[in-house]
Design a protein around this motif. Structure first.
Motif, PDB file in Angstrom:
ATOM      1  N   ARG A 152       3.460 -16.178 -14.011  1.00 57.11           N
ATOM      2  CA  ARG A 152       5.263 -16.238 -13.671  1.00 57.11           C
ATOM      3  C   ARG A 152       5.367 -16.649 -12.485  1.00 57.11           C
ATOM      4  NH1 ARG A 152       6.473 -13.615  -9.581  1.00 57.11           N
ATOM      5  NH2 ARG A 152       6.351 -11.082 -10.219  1.00 57.11           N
TER       6      ARG A 152
ATOM      7  N   GLU B  17       6.242 -19.219   2.520  1.00 56.41           N
ATOM      8  CA  GLU B  17       7.063 -18.403   1.423  1.00 56.41           C
ATOM      9  C   GLU B  17       7.693 -20.073   0.710  1.00 56.41           C
ATOM     10  OE1 GLU B  17       8.676 -14.889   2.200  1.00 56.41           O
ATOM     11  OE2 GLU B  17       8.629 -15.584   4.807  1.00 56.41           O
ATOM     12  N   SER B  18       9.141 -20.644   1.080  1.00 58.95           N
ATOM     13  CA  SER B  18       9.340 -21.411   0.101  1.00 58.95           C
ATOM     14  C   SER B  18       8.768 -22.159  -1.294  1.00 58.95           C
ATOM     15  CB  SER B  18      10.622 -22.186   0.826  1.00 58.95           C
ATOM     16  OG  SER B  18       9.888 -23.210   1.557  1.00 58.95           O
TER      17      SER B  18
ATOM     18  N   LEU C 206       1.632 -15.604 -10.248  1.00 57.25           N
ATOM     19  CA  LEU C 206       1.140 -13.778  -9.450  1.00 57.25           C
ATOM     20  C   LEU C 206       0.597 -13.638  -9.598  1.00 57.25           C
ATOM     21  CD1 LEU C 206       2.625 -11.434  -8.600  1.00 57.25           C
ATOM     22  CD2 LEU C 206       3.014 -10.657 -10.991  1.00 57.25           C
TER      23      LEU C 206
ATOM     24  N   GLY D  63       6.298 -20.488  -5.475  1.00 60.03           N
ATOM     25  CA  GLY D  63       6.778 -20.918  -6.176  1.00 60.03           C
ATOM     26  C   GLY D  63       5.742 -21.878  -7.317  1.00 60.03           C
TER      27      GLY D  63
ATOM     28  N   THR E  62       6.382 -15.596  -5.471  1.00 61.55           N
ATOM     29  CA  THR E  62       7.985 -14.899  -5.060  1.00 61.55           C
ATOM     30  C   THR E  62       7.994 -14.657  -3.853  1.00 61.55           C
ATOM     31  OG1 THR E  62       8.549 -12.925  -5.746  1.00 61.55           O
ATOM     32  CG2 THR E  62       9.495 -14.959  -6.885  1.00 61.55           C
ATOM     33  N   PRO E  63       8.331 -14.649  -3.023  1.00 64.67           N
ATOM     34  CA  PRO E  63       8.042 -14.388  -0.865  1.00 64.67           C
ATOM     35  C   PRO E  63       8.194 -12.816  -1.775  1.00 64.67           C
ATOM     36  CG  PRO E  63       9.911 -16.126  -1.042  1.00 64.67           C
ATOM     37  CD  PRO E  63       9.305 -15.634  -2.771  1.00 64.67           C
ATOM     38  N   GLU E  64       9.006 -11.815  -2.272  1.00 64.84           N
ATOM     39  CA  GLU E  64       9.022 -10.767  -2.494  1.00 64.84           C
ATOM     40  C   GLU E  64       7.484  -9.643  -2.867  1.00 64.84           C
ATOM     41  OE1 GLU E  64      12.946 -12.198  -2.455  1.00 64.84           O
ATOM     42  OE2 GLU E  64      11.424 -12.689  -3.713  1.00 64.84           O
ATOM     43  N   ASP E  65       7.074 -10.953  -3.503  1.00 66.88           N
ATOM     44  CA  ASP E  65       5.811 -10.869  -4.432  1.00 66.88           C
ATOM     45  C   ASP E  65       4.501 -10.113  -3.276  1.00 66.88           C
ATOM     46  OD1 ASP E  65       6.699 -10.435  -7.415  1.00 66.88           O
ATOM     47  OD2 ASP E  65       5.545 -12.738  -7.491  1.00 66.88           O
TER      48      ASP E  65
END
Length: 137
Positions: free
Chosen positions: A6, A104-105, A112, A108, A9-12
């Motif tokens: 996948r 960060e944007s 991952l 994607g 993401t920034p959260e990763d």
């Protein structure tokens, strides 16, 4: 599609960093949130949230990037390889410093699994040898 396939993401970033041995979220460069290894005063940064700065300007807008991560690399060759594949890049301010930048944007644009590899390599670049051996089993 597996979880590893996948888009990242920034959260990763936080989850991957804190999932490595003896990592803490501290500060460096004055007040910048930085993931460091090992925990404590001897910790070295391997991923840093960079504040907007005149040394990193978006060529399309002329504005300072406001969502940059600085990620350490072990060598100049590794840095250049990441820059060649994108979305990683560098700026003249980082000449001679083994690190890449990424918005960060734009995380994607990689998976991952790719982000995990880049972050683990950054951790390995600064972690004490005993921790690297521990991670490798």
């Amino acid at each position: 599609m597996s979880v590893d396939d996948r888009p990242a993401t920034p959260e990763d970033v936080e989850a991957l960093c804190l999932g490595l041995p003896e990592v803490e979220l501290g500060v460096s460069w004055g007040d910048r949130p930085t993931f460091k290894v090992p925990r404590g005063a001897k910790g070295k940064g391997f991923v840093l949230y960079r504040r907007p700065h005149k040394t990193a300007i978006d060529p399309a807008t002329g504005q300072e990037y406001d969502d940059l991560l600085v990620i350490r690399t072990a060598t100049e060759a590794e840095k250049l390889a990441l820059v060649a594949q994108g979305p990683f890049f560098t700026v003249p301010h980082f000449d001679g410093y083994n690190a890449v930048l990424v918005q960060e944007s734009r995380l994607g644009e990689i998976t991952l699994a790719e982000l995990r590899e880049v972050i683990e390599d950054a951790w390995r670049a600064v972690a004490p040898k005993r921790l690297v051996r521990e991670l490798d089993g």
